[in-house]
Design an enzyme around this catalytic site. Sequence first.
Site, PDB file in Angstrom:
ATOM      1  N   HIS A 211       0.828  -1.209   0.000  1.00  0.00           N
ATOM      2  CA  HIS A 211       0.000   0.000   0.000  1.00  0.00           C
ATOM      3  C   HIS A 211       0.857   1.250   0.000  1.00  0.00           C
ATOM      4  CE1 HIS A 211      -3.894  -2.001   1.574  1.00  0.00           C
ATOM      5  NE2 HIS A 211      -3.853  -1.905   0.273  1.00  0.00           N
ATOM      6  N   ARG A 353      -7.777  -1.131 -20.048  1.00  0.00           N
ATOM      7  CA  ARG A 353      -7.583  -2.581 -20.006  1.00  0.00           C
ATOM      8  C   ARG A 353      -8.461  -3.208 -18.936  1.00  0.00           C
ATOM      9  NH1 ARG A 353      -1.688  -4.972 -18.925  1.00  0.00           N
ATOM     10  NH2 ARG A 353      -2.237  -4.513 -16.763  1.00  0.00           N
ATOM     11  N   ARG A 487       9.569 -12.083 -14.022  1.00  0.00           N
ATOM     12  CA  ARG A 487       9.954 -10.673 -14.138  1.00  0.00           C
ATOM     13  C   ARG A 487      10.266 -10.039 -12.786  1.00  0.00           C
ATOM     14  NH1 ARG A 487       4.173  -8.120 -16.242  1.00  0.00           N
ATOM     15  NH2 ARG A 487       4.645  -6.176 -15.187  1.00  0.00           N
ATOM     16  N   CYS A 526       3.543  -1.308 -25.361  1.00  0.00           N
ATOM     17  CA  CYS A 526       3.206  -0.657 -24.088  1.00  0.00           C
ATOM     18  C   CYS A 526       3.979  -1.216 -22.897  1.00  0.00           C
ATOM     19  CB  CYS A 526       1.708  -0.721 -23.822  1.00  0.00           C
ATOM     20  SG  CYS A 526       1.134  -2.370 -23.456  1.00  0.00           S
TER      21      CYS A 526
END
Length: 576
Positions: A211, A353, A487, A526
């Site tokens: 957060h 998206r 990743r 993108c």
Amino acid sequence: MKMNENGPPEDTRFKTENEIKLKGTTICPGIGIGQAQVLDPEFIIPRNEIHKDQVQSEQQSYSEAVKTVSDHLHEHIEEVHAGSSLSSSLILKNHEAMLTDEQFHKEVLSRISTEYKNAAWALEVEGEKIIAGLEASRSPYLMSRAEDIRDLVASIVDALSPTPETYKKALRKNGEPKVCISGNLFPSSVMEARRFHSVAFATESAALSSHAAILLKGFGIPAIGGLRGLRESAVDGDQVIVDAINGVVIIRPEPETVKQYITLKQELEVPEELPPSPPISARTKDGTNVRLVANINNPDQIHLVLQNRLEGVGLFRTEFFVLETENFPTEQEQYDIYRRVFTAADGRRVVTRTFDIGGDKQIADLHYCTGQNPALGVRGVRRHLLRRPDEIQTQLCAILRAAVGFPVGILIPMITTVDDIREVKRLFENVKEKLRRENKPFSEEIQIGAMIEVPAAAISVGDILAEVDFVNVGTNDLLQYFVAADRDNDAVLMYENFENKAFLWLLKFIIDRAAELGKENNVTICGEVASHPELVPLLLSLGFRSLSITPTSAKSTRNAIANTDLRGSSIKPTVD
Ligand code: PEP
Ligand code: MG
């Protein structure tokens, strides 16, 4: 790899006895230069047994401390609300909900009366119990929630035994701008950083989906995480440069380094007071036009698109709703946000998206959905086709309705086969039918697109393009799946090389296949690769003409494009 022209000064030229450089991961891009202020409160939790007669007063002190922390949090919520940072105020409200968890406080109070522990000790034990449970989970999401609990415990302990000189007081003192240095990534530290106008935030914590990390992005504070050795390298008062464009922190920099960074910072700054102006087009030396649009991760970032004069939004990641609020929003809640973003975009196209949940984007109740290997499991559109069509139907309704009168595209993540996209289109038609039946106005012009981020989809790009209006190449995932390297796993970071020849071959295949079909203008890159100005010439010479980038890299990307001459430079990567 050659540094971009906005890159940090090269190590060899400026490395000195004093200057220390640490490499981390950018949380929020930007540059901050200031004086170090170490935030971690170095308190020792007082542990002592109390007498029966003290139980009541200890319980009362505990309740008062909770109230003090609650009041502070409330003040923050009001401030953030006034600043209209929507996703940030949702997080703070969530934090407040944790603070008002009656059951938790009951357990603490009961430990005081049954175990005769002082309040701070009882709180510590109860907090640790929850933290241990969260950390034992395999979910990165739950693990990062443990940081929130630690923060609350630390804040209540602080309120129980206020020390005369806290870091908050030091932050408040006027003088040099402060760079916050922390071993943790606590929401309350981020709130203090914002409140006292700190110019940057640097932390050892790698909880990049916590957060606190989301708050840093929402507040636009340049920030870097995962900086090993930071706490032992910097002390209060040190001069620090946080280069959150390149993910580098420089402690006690040489005067020459500071001079370079002041220039770089000025170059990157967009004066706030200027009214947003029309988009600036990007053109190579030989006059080739390149479309530059933005990736945004939450609605608050739309102003960055206007400020940086980009041509539109190439990727609006909507999963922030779910990741930040831990709830699936209703159709009306989503409608309100989309409408706000589309209106603020001021005529620019916004590619929205659908929720990409799963993989690295986990939430509490999703494990059963994503499976043991979340990146390869029920992620993105798979969740909606295989498990929860209701979620995408609600989201499509909200986007379709909010898009009336605006240029909007809907983008579907994790498409693997052409059948996936056909299935989504069927759902899409059902949703339109439902809206017609209900007499709810919606946009008939909306375009539909597919993310190309799974190697099988890249190879099928021709067939997919026959079904959709546009595709976005998501190089972050495409590379991870292509080289089979997570990743987010530092141990296999060496494979995350965008210049890998086989990967370039794949990118070239995609754009060439689109060009054969006369659809090269319907392809946008993108992934993060497009936001690295030093790699932009390579992407252009492969044939890409539309890039969706982090808004703050607009200026350096435009410069990189202007310095590129495409005459005779088309690349044909071969794999030998
Ligand atoms: C990508 O995979 O390249 C992408 C843009 O999507 P995300 O980073 O949100 O997975
Ligand atoms: Mg992706």
